[in-house]
Design a protein around this motif. Structure first.
Motif, PDB file in Angstrom:
ATOM      1  N   SER A  12       0.862  -1.184   0.000  1.00 33.06           N
ATOM      2  CA  SER A  12       0.000   0.000   0.000  1.00 33.06           C
ATOM      3  C   SER A  12       0.892   1.225   0.000  1.00 33.06           C
ATOM      4  CB  SER A  12      -0.887   0.025   1.254  1.00 33.06           C
ATOM      5  OG  SER A  12      -1.574   1.273   1.309  1.00 33.06           O
ATOM      6  N   ARG A  14      -0.495   4.174   0.741  1.00 36.21           N
ATOM      7  CA  ARG A  14      -1.276   5.135   1.525  1.00 36.21           C
ATOM      8  C   ARG A  14      -0.510   5.542   2.782  1.00 36.21           C
ATOM      9  NH1 ARG A  14      -5.975   5.389   4.762  1.00 36.21           N
ATOM     10  NH2 ARG A  14      -5.670   3.310   5.613  1.00 36.21           N
ATOM     11  N   SER A  17      -1.695   3.809   5.938  1.00 38.37           N
ATOM     12  CA  SER A  17      -2.000   2.408   5.634  1.00 38.37           C
ATOM     13  C   SER A  17      -1.892   1.491   6.852  1.00 38.37           C
ATOM     14  CB  SER A  17      -1.007   1.939   4.557  1.00 38.37           C
ATOM     15  OG  SER A  17      -0.906   0.541   4.543  1.00 38.37           O
ATOM     16  N   VAL A  18      -2.945   0.692   7.065  1.00 38.82           N
ATOM     17  CA  VAL A  18      -2.879  -0.283   8.159  1.00 38.82           C
ATOM     18  C   VAL A  18      -1.900  -1.409   7.818  1.00 38.82           C
ATOM     19  CG1 VAL A  18      -5.127   0.187   9.216  1.00 38.82           C
ATOM     20  CG2 VAL A  18      -5.002  -1.401   7.280  1.00 38.82           C
ATOM     21  N   ASN A  19      -1.726  -1.678   6.535  1.00 40.78           N
ATOM     22  CA  ASN A  19      -0.768  -2.720   6.152  1.00 40.78           C
ATOM     23  C   ASN A  19       0.675  -2.266   6.389  1.00 40.78           C
ATOM     24  OD1 ASN A  19      -2.240  -5.177   4.848  1.00 40.78           O
ATOM     25  ND2 ASN A  19      -3.364  -3.353   4.224  1.00 40.78           N
ATOM     26  N   PRO A  77      -2.754  -5.317   1.288  1.00 36.91           N
ATOM     27  CA  PRO A  77      -4.162  -4.955   1.436  1.00 36.91           C
ATOM     28  C   PRO A  77      -4.997  -5.805   0.488  1.00 36.91           C
ATOM     29  CG  PRO A  77      -3.041  -3.298   0.102  1.00 36.91           C
ATOM     30  CD  PRO A  77      -1.998  -4.332   0.485  1.00 36.91           C
ATOM     31  N   GLU A  78      -6.293  -5.799   0.692  1.00 36.80           N
ATOM     32  CA  GLU A  78      -7.196  -6.465  -0.247  1.00 36.80           C
ATOM     33  C   GLU A  78      -7.917  -5.398  -1.047  1.00 36.80           C
ATOM     34  OE1 GLU A  78      -9.314 -10.152   0.771  1.00 36.80           O
ATOM     35  OE2 GLU A  78     -11.144  -8.981   0.435  1.00 36.80           O
ATOM     36  N   TYR A  79      -7.711  -5.422  -2.359  1.00 36.98           N
ATOM     37  CA  TYR A  79      -8.403  -4.519  -3.274  1.00 36.98           C
ATOM     38  C   TYR A  79      -9.302  -5.374  -4.163  1.00 36.98           C
ATOM     39  CZ  TYR A  79      -5.200  -0.518  -2.413  1.00 36.98           C
ATOM     40  OH  TYR A  79      -4.491   0.524  -1.865  1.00 36.98           O
ATOM     41  N   ASN A  80     -10.599  -5.170  -4.048  1.00 39.72           N
ATOM     42  CA  ASN A  80     -11.544  -5.887  -4.907  1.00 39.72           C
ATOM     43  C   ASN A  80     -11.260  -7.391  -4.935  1.00 39.72           C
ATOM     44  OD1 ASN A  80     -12.789  -3.413  -5.525  1.00 39.72           O
ATOM     45  ND2 ASN A  80     -11.214  -2.981  -7.047  1.00 39.72           N
ATOM     46  N   PHE A  81     -11.159  -7.954  -3.744  1.00 33.86           N
ATOM     47  CA  PHE A  81     -10.970  -9.392  -3.532  1.00 33.86           C
ATOM     48  C   PHE A  81      -9.595  -9.896  -3.978  1.00 33.86           C
ATOM     49  CE2 PHE A  81     -15.640 -11.111  -3.363  1.00 33.86           C
ATOM     50  CZ  PHE A  81     -15.911 -10.259  -2.316  1.00 33.86           C
ATOM     51  N   SER A 114      -7.190  -5.517   6.893  1.00 33.64           N
ATOM     52  CA  SER A 114      -8.325  -4.821   6.262  1.00 33.64           C
ATOM     53  C   SER A 114      -9.274  -4.344   7.358  1.00 33.64           C
ATOM     54  CB  SER A 114      -9.049  -5.786   5.317  1.00 33.64           C
ATOM     55  OG  SER A 114     -10.353  -5.308   5.035  1.00 33.64           O
ATOM     56  N   PRO A 115      -9.934  -3.221   7.142  1.00 37.44           N
ATOM     57  CA  PRO A 115     -10.962  -2.812   8.106  1.00 37.44           C
ATOM     58  C   PRO A 115     -12.155  -3.777   8.085  1.00 37.44           C
ATOM     59  CG  PRO A 115     -10.459  -1.035   6.551  1.00 37.44           C
ATOM     60  CD  PRO A 115      -9.761  -2.258   6.061  1.00 37.44           C
TER      61      PRO A 115
HETATM   62  C1  FNR Z   1     -10.770  -1.734  -0.834  1.00 42.75           C
HETATM   63  N1  FNR Z   1     -11.022  -2.310   0.402  1.00 42.75           N
HETATM   64  C2  FNR Z   1     -11.370  -3.646   0.489  1.00 42.75           C
HETATM   65  N2  FNR Z   1     -11.361  -4.289   1.703  1.00 42.75           N
HETATM   66  C3  FNR Z   1     -11.637  -5.631   1.771  1.00 42.75           C
HETATM   67  O1  FNR Z   1     -11.619  -6.207   2.856  1.00 42.75           O
HETATM   68  N3  FNR Z   1     -11.921  -6.338   0.645  1.00 42.75           N
HETATM   69  C4  FNR Z   1     -11.936  -5.759  -0.601  1.00 42.75           C
HETATM   70  O2  FNR Z   1     -12.170  -6.442  -1.579  1.00 42.75           O
HETATM   71  C5  FNR Z   1     -11.652  -4.370  -0.690  1.00 42.75           C
HETATM   72  N4  FNR Z   1     -11.625  -3.735  -1.901  1.00 42.75           N
HETATM   73  C6  FNR Z   1     -11.076  -2.462  -1.992  1.00 42.75           C
HETATM   74  C7  FNR Z   1     -10.816  -1.924  -3.263  1.00 42.75           C
HETATM   75  C8  FNR Z   1     -10.185  -0.700  -3.345  1.00 42.75           C
HETATM   76  C9  FNR Z   1      -9.815  -0.161  -4.711  1.00 42.75           C
HETATM   77  C10 FNR Z   1      -9.869   0.027  -2.191  1.00 42.75           C
HETATM   78  C11 FNR Z   1      -9.173   1.373  -2.286  1.00 42.75           C
HETATM   79  C12 FNR Z   1     -10.160  -0.474  -0.960  1.00 42.75           C
HETATM   80  C13 FNR Z   1     -10.801  -1.529   1.629  1.00 42.75           C
HETATM   81  C14 FNR Z   1      -9.372  -1.691   2.067  1.00 42.75           C
HETATM   82  O3  FNR Z   1      -9.224  -2.903   2.802  1.00 42.75           O
HETATM   83  C15 FNR Z   1      -8.996  -0.497   2.941  1.00 42.75           C
HETATM   84  O4  FNR Z   1      -9.050   0.699   2.170  1.00 42.75           O
HETATM   85  C16 FNR Z   1      -7.628  -0.671   3.563  1.00 42.75           C
HETATM   86  O5  FNR Z   1      -7.428   0.334   4.528  1.00 42.75           O
HETATM   87  C17 FNR Z   1      -6.525  -0.633   2.513  1.00 42.75           C
HETATM   88  O6  FNR Z   1      -5.307  -0.985   3.087  1.00 42.75           O
HETATM   89  P1  FNR Z   1      -4.263   0.120   3.607  1.00 42.75           P
HETATM   90  O7  FNR Z   1      -4.016   1.100   2.513  1.00 42.75           O
HETATM   91  O8  FNR Z   1      -4.890   0.769   4.818  1.00 42.75           O
HETATM   92  O9  FNR Z   1      -3.063  -0.673   3.989  1.00 42.75           O
END
Ligand code: FNR
Length: 184
Positions: A12, A14, A17-19, A77-81, A114-115
């Protein structure tokens, strides 16, 4: 016994970022005999095969870090699974040019935060498939999934959730064991 040199990076970019926080906390949770360095992926460009034989300096630096590391922890992090694109670019740069990939036989442990309530588990399982290509030497147990991650750090970024602390510590002990076995 030689101290193990472990690299951790979070996928990440960010600021809050929590990660990244999770990656950073590995440093203080490392067992005796393991030193962990947190490498920030800021500035790692999208992978471009035209540049794989002469990559940007920052990519060269990442490749040197991975080469020098006894093991690598990827925190995603998880972005869109799935896992994030910067994670994939970092992995792809380190894997090229063909025949020189640095992941083959590299011990790798995974963590995610992830949150949400799944703790990034779907991202980790996608990542496991990718690491199976090389193959890296993956640590399968114990797994570290940090759910509700926005509530598990204090205002200074320190992990405050006892179960999470314990799961990271247990994973790092198991990772040290896996690395030492891989070096025999
Ligand atoms: C997310 N997030 C998210 N969370 C999750 O548990 N499953 C998911 O599929 C997704 N998908 C997703 C897509 C995109 C494009 C974003 C930006 C976010 C939420 C995500 O877990 C959350 O924003 C975290 O805080 C991202 O990690 P960092 O940046 O905090 O480390």
């Amino acid at each position: 016994m030689k101290k193990l040199n472990v690299l951790v990076f979070a996928g990440s970019l960010r600021k809050d970022s929590v990660n990244r926080l999770l990656a950073e906390n590995n440093i203080i949770l490392a067992p005796n005999g393991m030193k962990i360095e947190h490498y920030l992926l800021d500035g790692i460009p999208n992978f471009n095969q035209d540049l794989e034989t002469e990559p940007p300096l920052i990519v060269k630096e990442l490749k040197e870090k991975v080469t020098a590391a006894d093991g690598v922890i990827i925190v995603t992090p998880e972005y869109n699974f799935s896992y994030s694109s910067v994670t994939k670019s970092a992995i792809d740069w380190v894997s090229r040019p063909y025949g020189t990939d640095l992941w083959a036989n590299k011990p790798v442990a995974l963590q995610s935060a992830s949150p949400g309530y799944m703790g990034g588990s779907r991202a980790q399982y996608h990542l496991r498939q990718v690491l199976g290509y090389f193959p890296a030497i993956q640590l399968y147990h114990p797994e570290v999934f940090v759910s509700s991650a926005d509530k598990k750090f204090d205002s200074k970024g320190k992990l405050i959730d006892e179960m999470t602390i314990s799961s990271v510590q247990k994973q790092l002990v198991a990772f040290a064991d896996l690395i030492r076995k891989s070096q025999k």
